[in-house]
Design a protein around this motif. Sequence first.
Motif, short mmCIF file in Angstrom:
data_model
loop_
_atom_site.label_atom_id
_atom_site.label_comp_id
_atom_site.label_asym_id
_atom_site.label_seq_id
_atom_site.Cartn_x
_atom_site.Cartn_y
_atom_site.Cartn_z
N ILE A 278 43.60 46.96 46.16
CA ILE A 278 42.72 48.06 46.57
C ILE A 278 41.23 47.30 46.65
CG2 ILE A 278 41.58 50.01 46.02
CD1 ILE A 278 44.11 50.89 44.44
N LEU A 279 40.48 47.58 47.85
CA LEU A 279 39.44 46.81 47.91
C LEU A 279 38.43 47.83 47.70
CD1 LEU A 279 40.15 45.10 51.41
CD2 LEU A 279 40.28 44.01 49.25
N ALA A 280 37.64 47.49 46.82
CA ALA A 280 36.67 48.58 46.19
C ALA A 280 35.23 47.88 45.97
CB ALA A 280 36.88 49.29 45.02
N GLY A 281 35.01 46.71 46.88
CA GLY A 281 33.91 45.82 46.71
C GLY A 281 32.65 46.28 47.69
N GLY A 282 32.61 47.63 47.81
CA GLY A 282 31.28 47.76 48.72
C GLY A 282 31.25 47.08 50.05
N THR A 283 30.08 46.47 50.06
CA THR A 283 29.66 45.88 51.41
C THR A 283 30.41 44.59 51.68
OG1 THR A 283 27.69 44.82 50.43
CG2 THR A 283 27.42 46.78 51.60
N ALA A 284 31.23 44.23 50.75
CA ALA A 284 32.01 42.98 50.66
C ALA A 284 33.39 42.92 51.21
CB ALA A 284 32.14 42.26 49.29
N VAL A 285 33.71 44.15 51.27
CA VAL A 285 35.19 44.67 51.95
C VAL A 285 35.60 43.84 53.23
CG1 VAL A 285 36.60 46.41 52.76
CG2 VAL A 285 35.27 46.70 50.74
N ASP A 286 34.69 44.03 54.22
CA ASP A 286 35.03 43.28 55.26
C ASP A 286 35.01 41.78 55.25
OD1 ASP A 286 35.17 45.43 56.70
OD2 ASP A 286 33.66 45.49 57.85
N ARG A 287 34.42 41.19 54.59
CA ARG A 287 34.66 39.61 54.00
C ARG A 287 36.15 39.37 53.84
NH1 ARG A 287 35.11 36.42 49.71
NH2 ARG A 287 34.77 37.94 48.32
N LEU A 288 36.93 40.09 53.19
CA LEU A 288 38.14 39.98 52.48
C LEU A 288 39.18 40.50 53.65
CD1 LEU A 288 37.78 41.17 48.95
CD2 LEU A 288 37.89 38.79 49.65
N THR A 289 38.81 41.32 54.72
CA THR A 289 39.71 41.80 55.51
C THR A 289 39.67 40.97 56.83
OG1 THR A 289 38.16 43.22 56.57
CG2 THR A 289 39.48 44.09 54.56
N GLU A 290 38.95 39.61 56.95
CA GLU A 290 38.51 38.88 58.13
C GLU A 290 40.08 38.35 58.70
OE1 GLU A 290 34.01 37.49 58.05
OE2 GLU A 290 35.53 36.37 57.22
N ASN A 291 40.95 37.87 57.49
CA ASN A 291 42.07 37.32 57.85
C ASN A 291 43.10 38.11 58.31
OD1 ASN A 291 42.50 38.13 55.18
ND2 ASN A 291 43.51 36.45 54.64
N LEU A 292 42.78 39.47 58.04
CA LEU A 292 43.74 40.60 58.45
C LEU A 292 43.41 40.97 60.05
CD1 LEU A 292 43.88 42.78 55.17
CD2 LEU A 292 45.21 40.91 55.88
#
Length: 358
Positions: A199-213
């Motif tokens: 579960i991605l709950a890191g606020g503005t950092a969420v899209d950094r983690l979804t880049e490889n998706l």
Amino acid sequence: MASAKISVIIVGAGIVGASLAFHFARRGATVHVVEEGARPGSGVTARAFGWVNIINIAPGAVNYGLVQEALAEYARLQADLPGGFTAARPGSLFWLESSAETEAFAAAHRAAGTDVELVDAATIAAWEPNLLEPPACAVFSPRDLALDPARLARDLIDAAIAAGATATFGRRVESLLLSGDRVSGVRLPDGVIEADLVILAGGTAVDRLTENLSFRTGVEASPSIILRYRCPEPVAKRILRGPGLEIRQSADNMLHVAKGYIDDTAENAPERVGERILKVMHERLRLPEGVTLVEAVAGYRPFFSDGMPRLGFLPGVEGAYAAVGHPGVILAPLLGRLASDHVLEGRRSPLIPPAGLI
């Protein structure tokens, strides 16, 4: 995922991530929280004003019904976690430029089913004797709360750990682990952690983690300035919100002020804004000697252009879920419960439209 016997990694221990950990752990999931900061609530949560309210939202706004439910969820959370609210202060006074505007605003809230009261200048003066020029009338919102969001995040994490959750602090999630078309965990600088769901709950950092998706939530950073002033004695009993003034006082007498972010020029740096607001406070409030600015920071809140949060499974891949949005402090307990309902019982709330998340 209809069973509570699943393993969940929650990325982020701000107030939203902490609420997720609390709700999932209390319902039997195996929860592990990963937070880049040294402790819960050390990011944007620590730079939040801490006003749980609906009075600051215009009736008819797209998220008005959601916030109404969020305030009801706060009442439920207080019953479940009373220790987290020992220092919270209830009630706010809100007024606009004219009495007519204030009266119309109160009427609109009442018509929308919100418990508010219109109070006159004499009542305001009796309640807040240090307000130098009380308005002719103000909207009193009794269910509003002033609280320390970082402390509540810590209390939620502590309660989650007491229910069996574990946590890793001071570690940055570098990327999501992929096994085919499924997210199977997270990669840290010193290893990996695997789970059934991330579960991605890191606020503005969420899209950094979804880049490889190859997926982006569209989250934006919405800056605001938080100012804190040391004050030797009580000044304000309630949250005060009027033209040019948005202030609350905590149990330690610290004065907290929220201001809109203007730009990144030296003139409008947080410290300079804090100096100007101190002069305004002296004009508007009866302040004791020795009030000094001790903190002036900008907080970058996660925001979406449609004004709604994002809560749901990421499309095109299994094992990933997002929980992010503004106003995070107000919505956090509700987002935690709704996400646990969705993941553990398959019940998705109609309060939050999919908006690209399934």
